[in-house]
Design a protein around this motif. Structure first.
Motif, PDB file in Angstrom:
ATOM      1  N   ASP A 228      38.920  40.504  30.917  1.00 41.90           N
ATOM      2  CA  ASP A 228      38.473  39.892  32.163  1.00 41.90           C
ATOM      3  C   ASP A 228      39.427  38.752  32.518  1.00 41.90           C
ATOM      4  O   ASP A 228      39.723  37.897  31.691  1.00 41.90           O
ATOM      5  CB  ASP A 228      37.050  39.350  31.970  1.00 41.90           C
ATOM      6  N   ALA A 229      39.928  38.769  33.747  1.00 45.25           N
ATOM      7  CA  ALA A 229      40.831  37.711  34.217  1.00 45.25           C
ATOM      8  C   ALA A 229      40.295  37.072  35.490  1.00 45.25           C
ATOM      9  O   ALA A 229      41.056  36.544  36.302  1.00 45.25           O
ATOM     10  CB  ALA A 229      42.221  38.286  34.472  1.00 45.25           C
ATOM     11  N   SER A 230      38.986  37.118  35.664  1.00 45.25           N
ATOM     12  CA  SER A 230      38.367  36.625  36.900  1.00 45.25           C
ATOM     13  C   SER A 230      38.658  35.157  37.117  1.00 45.25           C
ATOM     14  O   SER A 230      38.803  34.370  36.172  1.00 45.25           O
ATOM     15  CB  SER A 230      36.855  36.848  36.849  1.00 45.25           C
ATOM     16  N   ALA A 231      38.749  34.787  38.401  1.00 46.41           N
ATOM     17  CA  ALA A 231      39.032  33.399  38.775  1.00 46.41           C
ATOM     18  C   ALA A 231      38.252  33.076  40.028  1.00 46.41           C
ATOM     19  O   ALA A 231      38.231  33.858  40.981  1.00 46.41           O
ATOM     20  CB  ALA A 231      40.525  33.200  39.011  1.00 46.41           C
ATOM     21  N   GLY A 232      37.613  31.907  40.045  1.00 45.55           N
ATOM     22  CA  GLY A 232      36.797  31.557  41.198  1.00 45.55           C
ATOM     23  C   GLY A 232      35.674  32.567  41.345  1.00 45.55           C
ATOM     24  O   GLY A 232      35.041  32.969  40.374  1.00 45.55           O
ATOM     25  N   ASP A 233      35.425  33.007  42.580  1.00 45.95           N
ATOM     26  CA  ASP A 233      34.406  34.029  42.820  1.00 45.95           C
ATOM     27  C   ASP A 233      34.972  35.436  42.681  1.00 45.95           C
ATOM     28  O   ASP A 233      34.222  36.411  42.686  1.00 45.95           O
ATOM     29  CB  ASP A 233      33.815  33.858  44.225  1.00 45.95           C
TER      30      ASP A 233
END
Length: 349
Positions: A228-233
């Protein structure tokens, strides 16, 4: 007459920038040169708005005090790698098994805005004009003269070569390096230089709704390790390529499409429509990798200075990179440890 400064730093990655920070704090004038059109070296962050997605290093860890102190000093926000939920395992035949294995990066830390925020923060604190990009150094002499690809030159009392050892070995040295030193430089593998990384960005991290962490270990590929490399929303998934360098060379678009197809197979139809896909093959980066780096590392080397590199290269030249760090070699923490060592050498002489 060539331009002059007390110190010249060659390489604008984390080590070079940290050396520059040390010298600026001590009131020592310097110039920093980097062959790329950007600073950061192996740190590269792509942006969508204010969200950063790392194509180089993504993490640091608790127990790495230099990184912790630096992000705090720069006023950056740190958060833990997302690791909640099930890991997927992809078999060689394409079967997808849930809940096999564990989140390998659980407990690691990320920086809001990506690691590029560290580069920007360090660069912003340096004197205007002191870092110069697009300046390719091709030669260095023990008399303190740098030669550039455009035919220009620069003189310095002390020179810090903040580059991977194998890149250093490709410079023209005056006098010529001994065969022992040259061999030692070329024998040190450049950390992550043979790897490629793909990031697919989505409007939301939809896999979390299915109880998935985003972690995948694959025996099929093209990505063999996914996180997972999610950032912000925004949601994001990134993976390290397992495709050999020769097979993926010059095939960036095709490889990226294959990565999205793999994510679709693993996570379902929502993965088929990313809002952006970023891909970097570090083996194709001339200022990072040499042909000998084309075989990706299968383990973390025991980095440090071999005996023949423990002394400066003559009276004026010092080598500094994460591969030569006194501790944490290969990590961002190691890059900072190497910078500390180089700054002590400059300031003590």
């Amino acid at each position: 007459m060539a331009a002059h400064a007390p110190v010249a730093i060659v390489g604008g990655g984390l080590t070079g920038l940290a050396v520059a920070q040390h010298l600026h704090a001590a009131g020592v004038p310097f110039r920093l040169f980097d062959a790329r059109d950007r600073l950061g070296g192996r740190i590269r962050t792509e942006h969508l708005g204010t969200d950063g997605f790392d194509l180089g290093p993504s993490w640091f860890w608790p127990g790495q005090p230099r990184m912790a102190a630096l992000v705090q000093a720069l006023g950056l926000e740190v958060f833990e790698q997302y690791a909640t939920g099930a890991l997927l395992y992809e078999t060689e035949q394409g079967g997808v098994i849930r809940d096999r294995g564990m989140s390998s990066m659980q407990g690691s830390l990320r920086v809001k805005g990506g690691m590029g925020a560290i580069v920007s923060g360090l660069a912003a604190g340096l004197p205007k004009g002191s870092p110069e990009t697009g300046r390719t150094v091709v030669s260095v002499s023990d008399a303190g003269v740098l030669g550039f690809a455009d035919g220009g030159s620069f003189e310095a009392d002390k020179i810090v070569l903040a580059m991977p050892p194998r890149i250093v070995a490709g410079l023209g040295f005056v006098p010529v390096l001994t065969s022992e030193v040259d061999a030692a430089l070329r024998d040190i593998p450049t950390w992550m230089a043979g790897h490629a990384k793909c990031v697919a960005v989505y409007d939301v991290p939809f896999w979390r709704h299915d109880g998935l962490s985003g972690d995948v270990m694959s025996r099929r590929g093209p990505m063999v390790e996914i996180h997972d490399a999610s950032a912000g929303d925004r949601g994001a998934l990134f993976g390290f390529l397992g495709v050999p360098v020769a097979q993926r060379a010059g095939q960036g678009d095709t490889v990226a499409q294959a990565c999205v197809a793999q994510l679709t197979h693993l996570f379902g139809p929502e993965a088929a429509k990313p809002v952006a896909v970023f891909y970097t093959d570090w083996a194709e980066e001339l200022h990072t990798a040499v042909p000998r780096d084309q075989d990706p590392l299968t383990h973390h080397p025991a980095y440090g200075r071999p005996v023949s590199l423990r002394a400066p290269l003559g009276a004026r030249i010092f080598l500094a990179s994460t591969e030569l760090a006194p501790e944490m070699g290969g990590f961002l923490e190691g890059a900072l440890a190497a910078a500390d060592e180089a700054a002590r050498w400059v300031l003590a002489r």
